[in-house]
Every structure is written in structure tokens, then in C-alpha cells.
Design an enzyme around this catalytic site. Structure first.
Site, PDB file in Angstrom:
ATOM      1  N   TYR A  50      46.075  28.529  41.515  1.00 47.28           N
ATOM      2  CA  TYR A  50      46.017  29.903  42.052  1.00 47.28           C
ATOM      3  C   TYR A  50      44.628  30.131  42.638  1.00 47.28           C
ATOM      4  CZ  TYR A  50      45.803  34.870  42.685  1.00 47.28           C
ATOM      5  OH  TYR A  50      45.650  36.100  43.263  1.00 47.28           O
ATOM      6  N   LYS A  58      35.148  37.295  39.817  1.00 46.43           N
ATOM      7  CA  LYS A  58      35.592  37.957  38.589  1.00 46.43           C
ATOM      8  C   LYS A  58      34.449  38.433  37.672  1.00 46.43           C
ATOM      9  CE  LYS A  58      40.441  37.021  38.336  1.00 46.43           C
ATOM     10  NZ  LYS A  58      41.063  36.004  39.208  1.00 46.43           N
ATOM     11  N   ASP A 117      37.164  26.008  42.511  1.00 45.68           N
ATOM     12  CA  ASP A 117      37.352  27.454  42.390  1.00 45.68           C
ATOM     13  C   ASP A 117      37.124  27.822  40.929  1.00 45.68           C
ATOM     14  OD1 ASP A 117      38.310  30.009  42.035  1.00 45.68           O
ATOM     15  OD2 ASP A 117      40.152  29.713  43.197  1.00 45.68           O
ATOM     16  N   TYR A 153      51.276  43.310  42.560  1.00 49.85           N
ATOM     17  CA  TYR A 153      52.567  42.608  42.540  1.00 49.85           C
ATOM     18  C   TYR A 153      53.701  43.513  42.075  1.00 49.85           C
ATOM     19  CZ  TYR A 153      49.306  38.730  42.619  1.00 49.85           C
ATOM     20  OH  TYR A 153      48.291  37.883  42.925  1.00 49.85           O
TER      21      TYR A 153
HETATM   22  C1  LIG Z   1      41.440  35.902  40.582  1.00 51.07           C
HETATM   23  C2  LIG Z   1      41.274  34.601  41.239  1.00 51.07           C
HETATM   24  C3  LIG Z   1      41.088  34.498  42.640  1.00 51.07           C
HETATM   25  C4  LIG Z   1      41.129  35.698  43.550  1.00 51.07           C
HETATM   26  O1  LIG Z   1      40.101  36.608  43.309  1.00 51.07           O
HETATM   27  P1  LIG Z   1      40.255  38.122  43.799  1.00 51.07           P
HETATM   28  O2  LIG Z   1      38.952  38.749  43.461  1.00 51.07           O
HETATM   29  O3  LIG Z   1      41.413  38.690  43.033  1.00 51.07           O
HETATM   30  O4  LIG Z   1      40.522  38.087  45.258  1.00 51.07           O
HETATM   31  C5  LIG Z   1      40.912  33.236  43.173  1.00 51.07           C
HETATM   32  N1  LIG Z   1      40.898  32.128  42.393  1.00 51.07           N
HETATM   33  C6  LIG Z   1      41.058  32.201  41.063  1.00 51.07           C
HETATM   34  C7  LIG Z   1      40.994  30.946  40.251  1.00 51.07           C
HETATM   35  C8  LIG Z   1      41.266  33.421  40.440  1.00 51.07           C
HETATM   36  O5  LIG Z   1      41.465  33.480  39.110  1.00 51.07           O
END
Ligand SMILES: *Cc1c(COP(=O)(O)O)cnc(C)c1O
Length: 445
Positions: free
Chosen positions: A159, A291, A262, A22
Site C-alpha cells: 500500500y 504519518k 516507503d 473509503y
Molecule cells: C498512509 C500511507 C501512505 C499514504 O499517506 P497519506 O498521507 O495518507 O497520503 C503511503 N504509504 C504507506 C506505507 C502508508 O501507510
């Protein structure tokens, strides 16, 4: 080659050749070189050549839960390196991938009353796992005779990643939709759930009504509901009542929508449950993790779905996704070692210890005029300012106190590695409170 190299001009060379997250191509924000990392500590050099040692309060963006150069993860990587680092996953398989899928299925949220999350797609990043989840939901609806259901009900403040499909379910204002116009598909957004700390029964009822109304109005075009359970991360570190996750499950069931949770940020113990859905006792139809999956060693993510969803899509055809580095063996081997450590169970006590340390240590920040709110959920601590953070100034001020933070917008936040000692957590909270006080409340360093 090991750490401690003298790389004069490295930061200038970076600035000439690289993008950062970013950021503009010629960033004005400061940059530090990492010389070495071990345990919870980063050894850094600034552009003047000065060295700094810092406790990593960020776990390198939620991922390095077991610390840097963890002996078990190092050994797993080396073992796999001596066999093969990568093979294609089309027509081939390997024990690191099979073992990882079995482990994920065994640890995923479960409820005897619902189909189990029994099928795993190994993707190469969190965003890609979200793309796969969205595509799977659309294919599922088509297989069920509802080909018009191609949109999603998502939450404001969410997000889910930076690829186009993932971006389309991020908060429509913060999620950069405006910059991309017609490239980003239009979805349906429910209000942000009320905050855990202040939610009243009336707030919850109003939110439930809003979600129900939107689902009812758009159901014919909706494939799934998408949400981060219990804690919205990069969209504002917003903790909300688990009851809201149950509402999403109920509303989705009533209108034939799949539930995609997610847990890329919240998964693997960070909020005090192995998965944040566990706070609500909810099992989704599709779960995304990433992550911390490899303990922060390599890029890997996974999408899990129920056997029912997998069977429906497969009876009509096949899942239309297949990355080159799908199920990368090196990443899977390290993920297995990381999940092996979690299976030992010490994370639960670690997260509790960190949570109480964060709550105690960050509390004094609430007395500062510039601070609007201080909160913790599991091993996540947040100091929310009443205005945007002066990011370079707070980063430098924290670094002078031996702490690495990366604030954004109006938030200075921390999610320490699980291996952080009580003293490390104390250093982190003192560093954050001290930096915020110095930069935003004029308290002399
Ligand atoms: C970081 C994140 C993503 C994206 O993961 P990347 O490995 O950066 O593509 C998607 N959803 C959530 C909740 C996240 O924290």
C-alpha cells in the site's frame, strides 16, 4: 472554544455534508464526535449524545506517537504560529524547513558503502511524497539515458497511497485498480514476500527467484523497485523477513533499478528500529516518510534521495514537482519538535515495552476459533480473523471496553502511541480480545 461543547445533531450534519475515508456518501457505519483528546485518550460522543472515553489504540493511523496535546508539540506550534504559519517555498526559505531537512538527513538509514540520503523534498502528504519519488526515479533514468524506464516493480500486498501514481504500485487487487481501468498505469508485481513467522529458506529462495525473474524480464522498462520494508501496513499488516529487503536491494542493483522504500507507516521507530530498513541494514536510493513525522499534528511528508540521484536529475534539468503548501512552516516546526523527542531515544524502550505488552495481552485471542493468527512487530499488534471483521460491532464492543480501534477487512490491529503506559496497553489488548471474543466467538460481554 474548548472541548465539551454540546453539538446536538452534529453527526447528522456530518452525514449530510461530508465524505469519510473509503465510504459512500451516506455511510451506514457508525460515527462518533471527538470532543477532546489528551495523552492517549479520546473523549467521544455518539449520535445519541452518550459520552465515551477511550484509549486510542490506532495513534490516529500511525501518526500520534507522542500523544494528543503533547506540551512540546503544542509549544512548537504556538511559537511558529506567532511568527508565520505559511509562506510559499518558491524563492523563499525558513529555518523550520532547513532544520527539518538536516534532522531527517542525520537520522536517515546510512551505510558507509553507499551514497547517503542527503537531499529532502517536503511534500504535503504521504501519497504526494510517493508521487514525487516515482517521478524522480523516472527522471533519474531519463537523465541516465534510459528514457524508456517508466514502470515500477512493486510487491503484491503493498500500500503506497491513494493518488493515481501511488495507487498504481499498490496491490493490484486490493488497490482499487479494477475500478479505474486505464487511469492507473500498469506496473509489474512480484509475489508478496513470505510471512516472517513461517518463512523457510526454501520460501525465501523461491521468492528471490521470482523477483529476479521479473526484474530480468522487464528491466528495460523499469525505473525502480517500490516496497514497504519489513512490514506491509494497510495491505494486510504483513510482517516479512528483512532478508527480502536485501534481496530487493541486490536485484535492483543488478538491473539498474533504484530502490524506493516507503516508510510512511513504519518510520520513526514503530517497528523497533528507527526505520524498518534498519532491520535489513539496507539503505534505499529514495525514502518516503510521513504519518508520524509531525507527531500526528499536521499533514506533512518527506521524500529523501541520495545526492547521486539528485545530482543526476539536476544535471539534466530539474525535479518536476512543487506543491503550494510545500514545506509548510507550521508543520515543519511541529515535525522538528517531534523528531527532537525521538532524538532523546526513549522511543526505543517505549516500543519494546509496548511490544511485549501487546504480545502478552493479545496471545489469548489465538485460542478463539474465529482467529487465524496473532502477531506483533515492534509496537504493532495484529489479530487476524479467519473471515472479515464485523467492523461496527467490534468497534462498539471495544469502545464499551474503553478502547478505540478501527478494524479493516479481516484485521483488528493496534499501534498505540509511544506514550502509552503498561496499563494503557493492557486496556488495549483486553479491549481487542474481549471485543473479538464477544462479536466473533459469542463470548458474553
Ligand atoms: C498512509 C500511507 C501512505 C499514504 O499517506 P497519506 O498521507 O495518507 O497520503 C503511503 N504509504 C504507506 C506505507 C502508508 O501507510
Amino acid at each position: 472554544m474548548s472541548g465539551g461543547l454540546n453539538n446536538p445533531g452534529l453527526i447528522a450534519r456530518d452525514r449530510a455534508a461530508l465524505w469519510h475515508p473509503y465510504a459512500p456518501a451516506s455511510p451506514t457505519l457508525p460515527l462518533w464526535e471527538v470532543e477532546d483528546a489528551e495523552g492517549v485518550r479520546l473523549r467521544l460522543r455518539d449520535d445519541g449524545g452518550a459520552r465515551h472515553e477511550a484509549v486510542d489504540a490506532m495513534s490516529s493511523w500511525w501518526s500520534v506517537i507522542h500523544g494528543y496535546r503533547n506540551p512540546l508539540l503544542d509549544a512548537a506550534a504556538k511559537r511558529q504560529l506567532s511568527r508565520f504559519s505559511h509562506v510559499m517555498f518558491g524563492g523563499l526559505t525558513h529555518d523550520p524547513a532547513v532544520e527539518l531537512a538536516e534532522r531527517l538527513v542525520a537520522m536517515a538509514p546510512a551505510d558507509p558503502g553507499r551514497p547517503a540520503l542527503g537531499r529532502v523534498f517536503l511534500a504535503d502528504s504521504g501519497s504526494v511524497s510517493v508521487e514525487v519519488a516515482l517521478k524522480l526515479a523516472v527522471q533519474y533514468q531519463a537523465a541516465a539515458g534510459r528514457p524508456n524506464r517508466q514502470k515500477f516493480l512493486a510487491l503484491r500486498g503493498g500500500y503506497h497511497g491513494d493518488t493515481v501514481g501511488a495507487m498504481s504500485v499498490c496491490d493490484p487487487v486490493d488497490g482499487m485498480h479494477a475500478a479505474f481501468g486505464g487511469l492507473v498505469p500498469a506496473n509489474v508485481f512480484a509475489p508478496r514476500p513470505p510471512a516472517s513467522a513461517t518463512a523457510t529458506p526454501e520460501d525465501l529462495a523461491a521468492w528471490r527467484d521470482a523477483v529476479e525473474r521479473l526484474a530480468a524480464a522487464h528491466a528495460d522498462g523499469l525505473a525502480a523497485i517500490v516496497a514497504e520494508p519489513a512490514l506491509q501496513g494497510a495491505g494486510g499488516m504483513h510482517a516479512y523477513p528483512p532478508e527480502c529487503v536485501r534481496i530487493l536491494r541486490e536485484v535492483g542493483d543488478r538491473h539498474g533499478l533504484l530502490l524506493i522504500l516507503d516508510e510512511i507507516a513504519t518510520g520513526f521507530g514503530r517497528t523497533g528500529e528507527l526505520f524498518a530498513a534498519g532491520h535489513a541494514g539496507v539503505v534505499p536510493d529514495i525514502l518516503c516518510v510521513g504519518k508520524a513525522l509531525t507527531g500526528g499534528y499536521l499533514t506533512l511528508a518527506a521524500m529523501l534521495c541520495t545526492g547521486e540521484v539528485a545530482a543526476a536529475v539536476s544535471s539534466a534539468g530539474r525535479l518536476l514537482h512543487g506543491p503550494t503548501f510545500m514545506a509548510n512552516p507550521l508543520a515543519c516546526a511541529v515535525a522538528n519538535a517531534s523528531l527532537g523527542i525521538l532524538e532523546g531515544g526513549a522511543w526505543r524502550e517505549d516500543v519494546r515495552r509496548i511490544e511485549s505488552g501487546l504480545a502478552r495481552g493479545l496471545a489469548p485471542a489465538a485460542a478463539l476459533d474465529a482467529v487465524a493468527d496473532v502477531r506483533t512487530i515492534g509496537a504493532v499488534g495484529v489479530v487476524e480473523l479467519a473471515h472479515d471483521v464485523d467492523v461496527p460491532a467490534v468497534t462498539r464492543a471495544a469502545l464499551r471496553r474503553g478502547v478505540w480501534v478501527r478494524p479493516f477487512r479481516n484485521l483488528v490491529y493496534t499501534m498505540p502511541p509511544y506514550v502509552s503506559s503498561a496499563e494503557d496497553v493492557e486496556a488495549i489488548t483486553a479491549g481487542i480480545v474481549g471485543a473479538v471474543a464477544e462479536v466473533h466467538a459469542g463470548v458474553p460481554a
